[in-house]
Design a protein around this motif. Structure first.
Motif, mmCIF file in Angstrom:
data_model
loop_
_atom_site.group_PDB
_atom_site.id
_atom_site.type_symbol
_atom_site.label_atom_id
_atom_site.label_comp_id
_atom_site.label_asym_id
_atom_site.label_seq_id
_atom_site.Cartn_x
_atom_site.Cartn_y
_atom_site.Cartn_z
ATOM 1 N N ARG C 5 0.855 -1.193 0.000
ATOM 2 C CA ARG C 5 0.000 0.000 0.000
ATOM 3 C C ARG C 5 0.883 1.232 0.000
ATOM 4 N NH1 ARG C 5 -5.380 -0.934 2.089
ATOM 5 N NH2 ARG C 5 -5.663 -3.175 1.826
ATOM 6 N N THR C 6 0.552 2.173 -0.858
ATOM 7 C CA THR C 6 1.328 3.400 -0.978
ATOM 8 C C THR C 6 0.363 4.561 -0.813
ATOM 9 O OG1 THR C 6 2.651 2.240 -2.638
ATOM 10 C CG2 THR C 6 2.999 4.610 -2.435
ATOM 11 N N THR C 7 0.625 5.427 0.143
ATOM 12 C CA THR C 7 -0.277 6.549 0.402
ATOM 13 C C THR C 7 0.466 7.869 0.195
ATOM 14 O OG1 THR C 7 -1.592 5.272 1.964
ATOM 15 C CG2 THR C 7 -1.716 7.663 2.165
ATOM 16 N N PHE C 8 -0.148 8.763 -0.528
ATOM 17 C CA PHE C 8 0.442 10.102 -0.736
ATOM 18 C C PHE C 8 -0.665 11.056 -1.160
ATOM 19 C CE2 PHE C 8 0.834 7.582 -4.569
ATOM 20 C CZ PHE C 8 0.378 8.425 -5.563
ATOM 21 N N ARG C 9 -0.305 12.330 -1.251
ATOM 22 C CA ARG C 9 -1.287 13.337 -1.664
ATOM 23 C C ARG C 9 -1.030 13.782 -3.111
ATOM 24 N NH1 ARG C 9 -4.569 15.734 1.999
ATOM 25 N NH2 ARG C 9 -4.179 15.086 4.143
ATOM 26 N N VAL C 10 -2.097 14.089 -3.813
ATOM 27 C CA VAL C 10 -1.990 14.623 -5.166
ATOM 28 C C VAL C 10 -1.321 15.987 -5.115
ATOM 29 C CG1 VAL C 10 -3.334 15.547 -7.108
ATOM 30 C CG2 VAL C 10 -3.975 13.360 -6.063
ATOM 31 N N ARG C 11 -0.322 16.170 -5.963
ATOM 32 C CA ARG C 11 0.382 17.446 -6.027
ATOM 33 C C ARG C 11 -0.328 18.406 -6.985
ATOM 34 N NH1 ARG C 11 6.677 15.286 -6.704
ATOM 35 N NH2 ARG C 11 6.838 14.299 -4.666
ATOM 36 N N PHE C 12 -0.218 19.689 -6.684
ATOM 37 C CA PHE C 12 -0.836 20.721 -7.522
ATOM 38 C C PHE C 12 -0.447 20.563 -8.989
ATOM 39 C CE2 PHE C 12 -0.755 24.933 -9.489
ATOM 40 C CZ PHE C 12 -2.064 25.313 -9.294
ATOM 41 N N GLY C 13 0.843 20.339 -9.228
ATOM 42 C CA GLY C 13 1.352 20.270 -10.599
ATOM 43 C C GLY C 13 0.916 19.038 -11.359
ATOM 44 N N GLU C 14 0.265 18.118 -10.694
ATOM 45 C CA GLU C 14 -0.226 16.908 -11.366
ATOM 46 C C GLU C 14 -1.628 17.086 -11.946
ATOM 47 O OE1 GLU C 14 2.506 13.972 -8.558
ATOM 48 O OE2 GLU C 14 0.394 14.222 -8.068
ATOM 49 N N THR C 15 -2.238 18.229 -11.642
ATOM 50 C CA THR C 15 -3.566 18.527 -12.196
ATOM 51 C C THR C 15 -3.422 19.201 -13.560
ATOM 52 O OG1 THR C 15 -3.642 20.705 -11.133
ATOM 53 C CG2 THR C 15 -4.548 18.854 -9.892
ATOM 54 N N ASP C 16 -4.530 19.256 -14.287
ATOM 55 C CA ASP C 16 -4.554 19.977 -15.550
ATOM 56 C C ASP C 16 -5.696 20.991 -15.536
ATOM 57 O OD1 ASP C 16 -6.965 18.639 -16.156
ATOM 58 O OD2 ASP C 16 -5.942 17.044 -17.219
ATOM 59 N N PRO C 68 -12.485 11.067 -10.899
ATOM 60 C CA PRO C 68 -11.322 11.944 -11.011
ATOM 61 C C PRO C 68 -10.627 12.145 -9.666
ATOM 62 C CG PRO C 68 -13.357 13.222 -11.163
ATOM 63 C CD PRO C 68 -13.761 11.779 -11.123
ATOM 64 N N LEU C 69 -9.353 12.483 -9.727
ATOM 65 C CA LEU C 69 -8.590 12.862 -8.531
ATOM 66 C C LEU C 69 -8.349 14.355 -8.571
ATOM 67 C CD1 LEU C 69 -5.895 10.025 -8.387
ATOM 68 C CD2 LEU C 69 -7.988 10.250 -7.011
ATOM 69 N N PHE C 70 -8.384 14.958 -7.395
ATOM 70 C CA PHE C 70 -8.221 16.398 -7.275
ATOM 71 C C PHE C 70 -6.982 16.738 -6.449
ATOM 72 C CE2 PHE C 70 -12.684 15.407 -7.796
ATOM 73 C CZ PHE C 70 -13.074 16.289 -8.794
ATOM 74 N N TYR C 71 -6.514 17.959 -6.629
ATOM 75 C CA TYR C 71 -5.380 18.467 -5.847
ATOM 76 C C TYR C 71 -5.597 18.224 -4.358
ATOM 77 C CZ TYR C 71 -2.471 21.968 -3.494
ATOM 78 O OH TYR C 71 -1.601 22.607 -2.649
ATOM 79 N N ASP C 72 -4.560 17.735 -3.716
ATOM 80 C CA ASP C 72 -4.504 17.558 -2.273
ATOM 81 C C ASP C 72 -5.279 16.331 -1.792
ATOM 82 O OD1 ASP C 72 -3.160 18.678 -0.040
ATOM 83 O OD2 ASP C 72 -5.066 19.365 0.774
ATOM 84 N N ASP C 73 -5.908 15.603 -2.718
ATOM 85 C CA ASP C 73 -6.555 14.341 -2.324
ATOM 86 C C ASP C 73 -5.505 13.406 -1.718
ATOM 87 O OD1 ASP C 73 -9.033 15.043 -3.278
ATOM 88 O OD2 ASP C 73 -9.017 13.708 -5.021
ATOM 89 N N GLU C 74 -5.854 12.776 -0.613
ATOM 90 C CA GLU C 74 -4.982 11.725 -0.097
ATOM 91 C C GLU C 74 -5.430 10.414 -0.718
ATOM 92 O OE1 GLU C 74 -3.380 11.362 4.091
ATOM 93 O OE2 GLU C 74 -4.734 9.632 4.024
ATOM 94 N N ILE C 75 -4.534 9.771 -1.421
ATOM 95 C CA ILE C 75 -4.898 8.519 -2.082
ATOM 96 C C ILE C 75 -4.015 7.369 -1.594
ATOM 97 C CG2 ILE C 75 -5.821 9.620 -4.141
ATOM 98 C CD1 ILE C 75 -3.264 9.028 -5.589
ATOM 99 N N THR C 76 -4.600 6.192 -1.638
ATOM 100 C CA THR C 76 -3.866 4.969 -1.309
ATOM 101 C C THR C 76 -3.936 4.030 -2.509
ATOM 102 O OG1 THR C 76 -4.305 5.151 1.054
ATOM 103 C CG2 THR C 76 -3.778 2.954 0.207
ATOM 104 N N ILE C 77 -2.782 3.592 -2.944
ATOM 105 C CA ILE C 77 -2.741 2.625 -4.043
ATOM 106 C C ILE C 77 -2.439 1.254 -3.455
ATOM 107 C CG2 ILE C 77 -1.702 2.004 -6.249
ATOM 108 C CD1 ILE C 77 -1.009 4.863 -6.704
ATOM 109 N N VAL C 78 -3.340 0.324 -3.699
ATOM 110 C CA VAL C 78 -3.124 -1.056 -3.291
ATOM 111 C C VAL C 78 -2.564 -1.798 -4.505
ATOM 112 C CG1 VAL C 78 -4.173 -3.166 -2.417
ATOM 113 C CG2 VAL C 78 -5.027 -0.925 -1.651
#
Lengths: 140, 140, 140, 140
Positions: C5-16, C68-78
């Motif tokens: 499991r990998t948890t991190f937050r979406v970075r601003f620069g990853e949005t469009d 969709p994923l948004f800026y600052d969302d905390e996501i976990t990838i299993v």
């Protein structure tokens, strides 16, 4: 069905420490190629998207990586409308460097836009003139 | 003045064919570090930016690159509010890998938002509670 | 089979400009999650790759985008090892934001390294201790 | 001194949720423009870099952001050799969209390559034919 060709060179910053294009950038190339496909058509999608109108959000994508791409490679992406439905389409991409087929891939996209209440995406039929153009029934 | 520390690891995809972090990514790190600085403060900037409210658009940035960064390096960015004006601020960043100072840089940002008529950015004073927090006058 | 499991937050620069994560970045997240999977194992892949040794080049990848994923969302990838062969493996990823499954995807990777004569990739069996670990036969 | 012009369109993926180009991408554009400057010269830098030879690692960069860039904008970067020393150079960039000057910036780069023992960068004089070309003494 409509087909387009997009030619450009691999940028230095698109490579990774393995000396080849970082694989997610192939999908960025696909996005670029799909935008280029639409750029030849009857609807100004960039203008429409800037004003909050309809675009083609992605719902599925995939790729097979057959040969690596290197910095400064000149590549041509052949993009073809493979399936055209009322509210969605599937485009297929083939990435060529000269005679070498380096990757194949696809994107499935719906015709939609974000709902103004933030509750998701409003999916709507592709306009007839765009369908006609994508199907190749109208001249490029 | 307020200071924050942001620690993370270099991602594989942030490197280039020279085997080191592609230099524009240092600025992406600066952006990340500045967002992290604000995340400790009294204003929820991500929420505000998502709803079309005020943020801190960049007006100038620069960096000196002292030592390369490699994949999987754990780095800490020390971010300091260096200048605080009515409508703008300058933050300075120092990128450390263990004992090695790898880069220094700065960002000058204004407090503003896009005008609804599309004619540019509306710049406005930084709110007092945010100024107070950025100046270090209020506890973290 | 091994899972991580990998948890991190979406970075601003990853949005469009659509206000959501640009879709190729989901594949960058997959790459990150796969590296994180291996980071728990018996082989120091980053060190090995830096010295020109073996890694896991990609041969196929795909994703379905569900929300969709948004800026600052905390996501976990299993991330799960779904198939394990002598010279390749398939990992599957599920991207979660809280209770919402936002995307699923996969990567097929071979165990290999660039040939020193530049003629392509040398594919070789995955070492037994790594196979054992990936299969979950050895403790994490 | 040598000057070059690089024209291209802003890609969708280069924008962020503010609807404009994410600022670190301006530096990726500068990198692109510098590579394009060299592409007109007597040395095949991409080939040289691929074989582990000399390139121009960055030591300092900076930019002023005067007007935002939007998706699909056609921009021209005017790149000028501003200073030319024995082992380094400074190039200056001006990013134009039609009549609007959207950004200015610079890069200071040294002529060097990674030492084979991994201890850092070997800096060496710029070869005379390249110096001559960069100074504008030889025809484009």
């Amino acid at each position: 069905m409509r087909e387009s060709r997009t030619t450009f060179r691999v940028r230095f910053g698109e490579t990774d420490m393995a000396g080849i294009v970082f694989y997610p950038n192939f999908f960025a190339y696909f996005d670029l190629a799909t935008q280029a496909l639409f750029a030849g058509g009857p609807v100004d999608l960039p203008a429409q998207m800037k004003s909050g109108g309809f675009g083609f959000p992605i719902v599925e994508s995939g790729a097979k990586f057959l040969a690596p791409l290197f910095y400064d490679d000149e590549i041509t992406i052949v993009t073809t409308v493979a399936e055209l439905r009322a509210r969605s389409l599937r485009v297929e991409h083939a990435v060529h460097r000269g005679d070498v087929l380096c990757a194949t891939g696809f994107e499935t996209r719906v015709h939609g836009r974000k709902k103004t209440d933030g509750s998701g995406v409003e999916v709507t039929p592709i306009p007839p003139e765009l369908t006609s153009w994508l199907s190749g029934s109208t001249p490029a």
